[in-house]
Design a protein around this motif. Structure first.
Motif, mmCIF file in Angstrom:
data_model
loop_
_atom_site.group_PDB
_atom_site.id
_atom_site.type_symbol
_atom_site.label_atom_id
_atom_site.label_comp_id
_atom_site.label_asym_id
_atom_site.label_seq_id
_atom_site.Cartn_x
_atom_site.Cartn_y
_atom_site.Cartn_z
ATOM 1 N N VAL A 175 -29.455 -60.125 -23.179
ATOM 2 C CA VAL A 175 -28.390 -59.279 -23.717
ATOM 3 C C VAL A 175 -28.194 -58.109 -22.763
ATOM 4 C CG1 VAL A 175 -27.648 -57.834 -25.643
ATOM 5 C CG2 VAL A 175 -28.902 -59.957 -26.087
ATOM 6 N N VAL B 105 -28.898 -67.537 -24.952
ATOM 7 C CA VAL B 105 -27.928 -68.101 -24.010
ATOM 8 C C VAL B 105 -28.613 -68.276 -22.664
ATOM 9 C CG1 VAL B 105 -25.920 -67.073 -25.147
ATOM 10 C CG2 VAL B 105 -27.062 -65.833 -23.297
ATOM 11 N N ASN C 62 -17.062 -62.187 -23.020
ATOM 12 C CA ASN C 62 -18.216 -61.382 -22.620
ATOM 13 C C ASN C 62 -18.888 -60.685 -23.794
ATOM 14 O OD1 ASN C 62 -17.740 -62.197 -20.037
ATOM 15 N ND2 ASN C 62 -17.310 -60.175 -19.211
ATOM 16 N N ARG D 142 -19.506 -67.054 -33.724
ATOM 17 C CA ARG D 142 -19.633 -65.666 -33.264
ATOM 18 C C ARG D 142 -19.898 -64.741 -34.447
ATOM 19 N NH1 ARG D 142 -15.746 -62.673 -28.989
ATOM 20 N NH2 ARG D 142 -16.775 -64.285 -27.761
ATOM 21 N N ALA E 105 -20.894 -61.410 -27.253
ATOM 22 C CA ALA E 105 -21.573 -62.438 -28.046
ATOM 23 C C ALA E 105 -21.386 -62.201 -29.530
ATOM 24 C CB ALA E 105 -23.064 -62.446 -27.711
ATOM 25 N N ARG F 138 -19.383 -70.366 -23.642
ATOM 26 C CA ARG F 138 -19.375 -70.129 -25.081
ATOM 27 C C ARG F 138 -19.015 -71.411 -25.840
ATOM 28 N NH1 ARG F 138 -22.329 -65.577 -25.323
ATOM 29 N NH2 ARG F 138 -21.283 -63.780 -24.342
ATOM 30 N N ASN G 230 -22.972 -60.619 -21.212
ATOM 31 C CA ASN G 230 -23.374 -60.983 -22.569
ATOM 32 C C ASN G 230 -23.696 -59.717 -23.360
ATOM 33 O OD1 ASN G 230 -24.000 -62.934 -24.601
ATOM 34 N ND2 ASN G 230 -26.187 -62.594 -24.203
ATOM 35 N N ALA H 45 -27.620 -63.690 -29.894
ATOM 36 C CA ALA H 45 -26.981 -63.278 -28.647
ATOM 37 C C ALA H 45 -27.875 -63.553 -27.449
ATOM 38 C CB ALA H 45 -26.629 -61.791 -28.711
ATOM 39 N N ASP H 46 -29.175 -63.431 -27.642
ATOM 40 C CA ASP H 46 -30.120 -63.646 -26.538
ATOM 41 C C ASP H 46 -30.315 -65.122 -26.226
ATOM 42 O OD1 ASP H 46 -32.096 -62.269 -24.727
ATOM 43 O OD2 ASP H 46 -33.477 -63.613 -25.789
#
Length: 515
Positions: free
Chosen positions: A165, A264, A201, A230, A203, A122, A131, A261-262
């Motif tokens: 996610v 990553v 954990n 965030r 997002a 993160r 995630n 969120a996706d």
């Protein structure tokens, strides 16, 4: 002085002797009267996991297992007798805390040789193993709406375009109002919610309230240590205009978070970034012989690789806390642990209870007679390295190495506190067959005996009973478990995740008067 790891060298023997100084042995399977074990003849049938006297134990004398006191004979016990609740009683006794006596220098693995896993780093530097997007509730009154919002994301379509996610989880609870606006009760609830809001954990998340509750969102979120990147949304049902409008707005708020969120990717990170939670539930007499020592061996490996482990359940170290104070790196660490024990003694006394109200009926059916015996097996989860820190319930764990958190023995409440403290993988040992998940953290189930593992193979991730059933060494099982922990941290789903566990098990510790 400490509880030593068991070496089962003769597979198939009818009993297990844990220490040469013990006056009881453990039945490795159900044994009939007349069977000879450890040089004595059984005077009655003995269930699997239960204890057998191998020496005279006069009334009032100590019963010893692991070379430690697990209770006192309530009547004279003869060699070959079944030893259990009918002839053993709990009794408080003085323990030698010997602070720091067993502290040793940790032999760390060189950084260039340390184990790694595939984690999600993160922006604030913490490393996630999952995630999720979350929905946290300030009060029980917003619980149903929160679940309605999460349920929308289980329908086909909404998450299809966001493969990185893991899902949307609603974490609800039974408190937040009908309580004092200050004091220990609301402080613990807010600290727990903060731990989940800050958890790597997640997002992003939605904080949902009713609007008129004692636990106001603006007060809940005060002091949160959140990375500015965030995404966080807040709303109340009353301000939104009711349940239907709230569900619609909540879904839209979370949908807006999905692209970020996706975005990553997992990367190779050292095992020193792991925070491993340790818990047990539905324990039996084999817990302290197989799964707990195997988990302790995995903890020792993790600590040598620079990682962190968190043991909890203060009522279930009672009577064995002297084994932890001997490993405390400072008097301050030891005194904090002893202070927690004293608090529990006062707490149970005020509520007209006893520390020996634990073990549960299932624990006793599995062969555990007193809290002293249960605790001696439970502390084995913590391995053998130094105790580097002691934390209050749901406090963020910052020390590296083996640590302890004050939590109740009730599994969901204990695990909730440990996850709030930052655990990114949970290991949960069980002998009777507990089923539990703890989203957003994956939970591995460790079976203490092979028959239960085979009966509940859809829930148990690893059979630690092979220490008895196959004669495998505790160290070998611990090393295999360590690799399973790394794989889980890298994204491999646990069986509880496959089954969908982990949302209902969010249970913050409720303290104080309900008004």
């Amino acid at each position: 002085m400490g509880v030593t790891r068991v070496s089962i060298e003769r597979r198939g023997e009818p009993s297990v002797r844990l220490h040469s100084a013990d006056n009881v042995v453990v039945a490795a399977r159900a044994l009939a009267a007349g069977t000879t074990v450890d040089g004595v003849t059984l005077r009655a049938d003995v269930p699997s996991g239960h204890k057998i006297a191998v020496a005279d134990i006069p009334a009032g004398e100590a019963v010893r297992k692991y070379n430690q006191i697990i209770g006192f004979a309530s009547e004279s016990i003869a060699p070959g007798d079944h030893v259990h609740t009918h002839n053993v009683a709990f009794q408080a006794f003085e323990r030698d805390y010997a602070v720091g006596a067993d502290v040793t220098e940790t032999q760390f693995v060189p950084e260039s040789e340390r184990a790694t896993f595939q984690g999600i780093r993160r922006p604030d530097g913490r490393v996630a193993t999952r995630n999720y997007l979350g929905i946290l509730t300030s009060v029980n009154c917003s619980a149903t709406a929160a679940k309605m919002i999460a349920d929308q994301f289980r329908r086909p379509g909404l998450l299809d375009d966001f493969p990185n996610v893991d899902g949307v989880v609603a974490l609800t609870h039974g408190s937040g109002c009908g309580m004092a606006g200050d004091g220990e009760g609301i402080a613990v609830l807010r600290r727990t919610l903060a731990g989940y809001a800050e958890h790597p954990n997640f997002a992003g998340f939605l904080m949902l309230g009713l609007g008129c509750e004692v636990n106001q969102i603006k007060d809940v979120s005060e002091g949160w240590r959140l990375d500015p990147s965030r995404p966080v949304a807040t709303m109340t049902i009353q301000e939104q205009g009711g349940t239907v409008a709230t569900v619609r707005a909540g879904v839209e708020a979370l949908k807006a978070m999905l692209p970020g969120a996706d975005d990553v990717r997992r990367e190779t990170v050292p095992a020193s970034e792991l925070v491993l939670g340790l818990n047990c539930g539905g324990s039996d007499a084999y817990s302290g012989i197989t799964a707990n020592p195997a988990l302790g061996a995995a903890v020792d490996i993790l600590v040598r690789h620079g990682g962190t482990a968190v043991l909890g359940e203060t009522p279930e170290i009672y009577g064995a806390e002297h084994l932890l104070t001997r490993r405390a790196v400072s008097p301050e660490v030891a005194e904090k642990l002893i202070g927690q024990i004293r608090w529990w003694e006062r707490y149970t006394e005020v509520n007209h209870g006893s520390m020996d109200n634990n073990p549960s009926p299932g624990n006793k059916a599995g062969g555990l007679t007193t809290i002293l015996e249960k605790s001696l097996g439970a502390v084995a989860k913590g391995g053998t390295t130094n105790l580097t820190g002691v934390y209050g319930y749901a406090e963020r764990v910052t020390a590296k190495g083996f640590t302890f958190m004050d939590t109740p023995g009730y599994d969901p409440v204990s695990v909730t506190g440990i996850v709030a403290g930052g655990a990114t993988v949970m290991c949960f040992t069980t002998g009777r067959g507990s089923v539990l998940g703890c989203k957003p953290t994956p939970s591995l189930k460790l079976a203490t005996n092979t028959p239960m593992y085979e009966r509940m193979s859809g829930d148990m991730d690893i059979d630690c009973g092979v220490v008895l059933s196959r004669g495998e060494s505790v160290q070998a099982v611990g090393e295999r478990l360590f690799q399973l922990i790394l794989g889980t941290a890298s994204g491999r789903k646990t069986l509880s995740e496959e089954l969908g566990f982990g949302q209902e098990e969010f249970v913050p510790w409720q303290l104080g008067a309900v008004m």
